[in-house]
Design a protein around this motif. Sequence first.
Motif, short mmCIF file in Angstrom:
data_model
loop_
_atom_site.label_atom_id
_atom_site.label_comp_id
_atom_site.label_asym_id
_atom_site.label_seq_id
_atom_site.Cartn_x
_atom_site.Cartn_y
_atom_site.Cartn_z
N TYR A 420 0.83 -1.21 0.00
CA TYR A 420 0.00 0.00 0.00
C TYR A 420 0.87 1.26 0.00
O TYR A 420 0.57 2.24 -0.70
N VAL A 421 1.96 1.24 0.78
CA VAL A 421 2.83 2.41 0.90
C VAL A 421 3.73 2.56 -0.33
O VAL A 421 3.94 3.66 -0.84
N ILE A 422 4.29 1.43 -0.78
CA ILE A 422 5.26 1.48 -1.88
C ILE A 422 4.51 1.46 -3.20
O ILE A 422 4.12 0.41 -3.71
N LYS A 423 4.29 2.64 -3.77
CA LYS A 423 3.62 2.77 -5.06
C LYS A 423 4.61 3.08 -6.18
O LYS A 423 4.55 2.50 -7.25
N GLU A 424 5.52 4.02 -5.90
CA GLU A 424 6.47 4.45 -6.92
C GLU A 424 7.88 3.89 -6.68
O GLU A 424 8.75 4.04 -7.53
N GLY A 425 8.09 3.28 -5.51
CA GLY A 425 9.41 2.74 -5.21
C GLY A 425 10.45 3.78 -4.88
O GLY A 425 11.65 3.56 -5.10
N THR A 426 10.03 4.92 -4.32
CA THR A 426 10.97 5.98 -3.97
C THR A 426 11.59 5.73 -2.59
O THR A 426 11.06 4.96 -1.78
N ARG A 427 12.72 6.42 -2.35
CA ARG A 427 13.38 6.26 -1.05
C ARG A 427 12.49 6.76 0.08
O ARG A 427 12.51 6.22 1.18
N GLN A 428 11.71 7.82 -0.17
CA GLN A 428 10.84 8.37 0.86
C GLN A 428 9.76 7.35 1.27
O GLN A 428 9.42 7.23 2.45
N GLU A 429 9.24 6.61 0.29
CA GLU A 429 8.25 5.58 0.61
C GLU A 429 8.88 4.47 1.44
O GLU A 429 8.29 4.02 2.43
N TRP A 430 10.06 4.04 1.04
CA TRP A 430 10.73 2.98 1.80
C TRP A 430 11.12 3.46 3.20
O TRP A 430 11.15 2.68 4.15
N GLN A 431 11.41 4.74 3.34
CA GLN A 431 11.77 5.29 4.64
C GLN A 431 10.61 5.13 5.62
O GLN A 431 10.82 4.81 6.80
N ILE A 433 8.44 2.74 5.63
CA ILE A 433 8.42 1.33 6.02
C ILE A 433 9.50 1.03 7.06
O ILE A 433 9.26 0.30 8.02
N PHE A 434 10.68 1.61 6.88
CA PHE A 434 11.75 1.37 7.85
C PHE A 434 11.40 1.97 9.22
O PHE A 434 11.79 1.42 10.26
N TYR A 435 10.69 3.08 9.24
CA TYR A 435 10.20 3.63 10.51
C TYR A 435 9.27 2.63 11.20
O TYR A 435 9.35 2.41 12.41
N ILE A 436 8.39 2.04 10.43
CA ILE A 436 7.45 1.06 10.98
C ILE A 436 8.20 -0.15 11.53
O ILE A 436 7.91 -0.65 12.63
N VAL A 437 9.17 -0.65 10.77
CA VAL A 437 9.96 -1.80 11.20
C VAL A 437 10.67 -1.50 12.52
O VAL A 437 10.68 -2.32 13.45
N GLY A 438 11.26 -0.31 12.62
CA GLY A 438 11.94 0.07 13.86
C GLY A 438 11.00 0.14 15.04
O GLY A 438 11.30 -0.34 16.13
N ALA A 439 9.82 0.73 14.83
CA ALA A 439 8.84 0.87 15.92
C ALA A 439 8.35 -0.50 16.39
O ALA A 439 8.19 -0.73 17.60
N VAL A 440 8.11 -1.40 15.46
CA VAL A 440 7.64 -2.75 15.83
C VAL A 440 8.68 -3.46 16.68
O VAL A 440 8.36 -4.14 17.67
N ASN A 441 9.95 -3.32 16.33
CA ASN A 441 11.02 -3.92 17.13
C ASN A 441 11.04 -3.38 18.56
O ASN A 441 11.15 -4.14 19.52
N VAL A 442 10.93 -2.09 18.69
CA VAL A 442 11.02 -1.46 20.01
C VAL A 442 9.84 -1.88 20.89
O VAL A 442 10.02 -2.19 22.08
N VAL A 443 8.64 -1.92 20.33
CA VAL A 443 7.46 -2.32 21.10
C VAL A 443 7.60 -3.76 21.59
O VAL A 443 7.32 -4.08 22.75
#
Length: 464
Positions: A420-431, A433-443
């Motif tokens: 849903y987030v990755i539509k154009e494959g830009t670095r901003q879109e992937w960024q 996702i990486f925020y989400i991955v980091g938050a899930v780890n911390v929780v």
Amino acid sequence: MSISTEAERAWLIVSDSSSDDEDEPYNIPARETFCQKYTSCRWITAYMCCSARLAQSTLRQCMGMAVIVMMMPLTGPEVTSSHSVTDNSTLPELVLQTPEFKWSSEFEGLILSSFSFGYVASPIIGGYVAGKYGGKVVITVSLIAGSIITLATPVATRALPMSLVILRAASGIFMGTIEPSIQCILSKWAPKLEKASLSSCAYAGGYTLLCVFPWVLLVFDFPRDNPRIKETEVKLITRSHRAAKKDWEMSWTLWWKILTSPAVWAICAACISHTWVTSWVMAYLPQYMKQILKYDVEENGILSSVPYAGRLLVGMVSGNISDRMLSWRLLSTANIRKTFQVVGCFGCAACMLLVGFIDDSNGTLALMLLIAGISLQNCTSVAFKINHLDIAPRFAGVIVGMTISCAMTVSLSAPLITSYVIKEGTRQEWQIIFYIVGAVNVVGAGVFVVFGKGTERDWAKEDT
């Protein structure tokens, strides 16, 4: 050396200690040479569990790279009204790039989530059946079924694309039984001071069907069933075991105590965090390396597998260090588990957050951070992943099944959110996702640190 009566199986129930302060002294295992230890029946069992786990992981993660390759343009002759494909002189000029499969981003997310659809409920069933009848037969059936389904996938997909989703879900159903079955086996084979190292070996892990034959020959549900085991090793394994007064069974009262135990839900939260991140990595790491780091398919295939070598190394080292810390009594069992959980989750989160700020001009740095983050996450293989054996060894398989089912249900969102987030494959879109991955780890780390325990719970000791 087989067991003829249920009474002779009494030693199988593991009991580490009875209170959170762990006042009881540890039993020191008999002296073994290096070769004796790592060629013993318990370690051979761990090696075979590793092979089963590797087969499971291979079938689970292969689709992330396969989707990229399946959607690559193919080289072929263009058929037009003015040119014949049988005219060899014109073939070099009539090459047209045509992808064999062309799917939308949403359908791609469905494919990458489909394995998890089947994986949702089967761990509970697999854990219960393995606890009741033994994990060996459950894993044997799962490996054979998973192999057959995977071999049939290419032909079925060409006939009907939706069959790829169905077969991946079917594969997930069988593969979901393996992890709780491994826990059932380890609960009977792992001495107290080798829980972490044996478990990290078992979880360190294409050739799925080839695993079946050595698995059937070398693995046994109970140590005394193994005809090659020596009496000295049986005593070492059973040194911290106590007798069971009843056959294994699950009552509604026991289910209620499991479902209301904070220690169980701490494991569940950590498992959700780990599984969500792992599902994302397996599904989308190759795509990130293609879109942002600009690696071609050959480099992508090789480099996407490097983090798993790092996971193997980190898992084995973590297991050895954890067991040594326990034998030297540097920390309590609970604090050792929590320490490795924090290192794994926070280390992974930090690396992933940094990767989000890097583009292809620093591809090597991004790759190194990805390898470090994914590898560090495997420190949790000696944290929440074996905590079931600490708090309720009798019911480890069932609890593993329950927590995995919860985790897989939540992790279904990982590919869907990413697609849903990755539509154009830009670095901003992937960024994002990486925020989400980091938050899930911390929780996941935070909940486990607050509510996790390291000793057997009272309800796990009761005659239920």
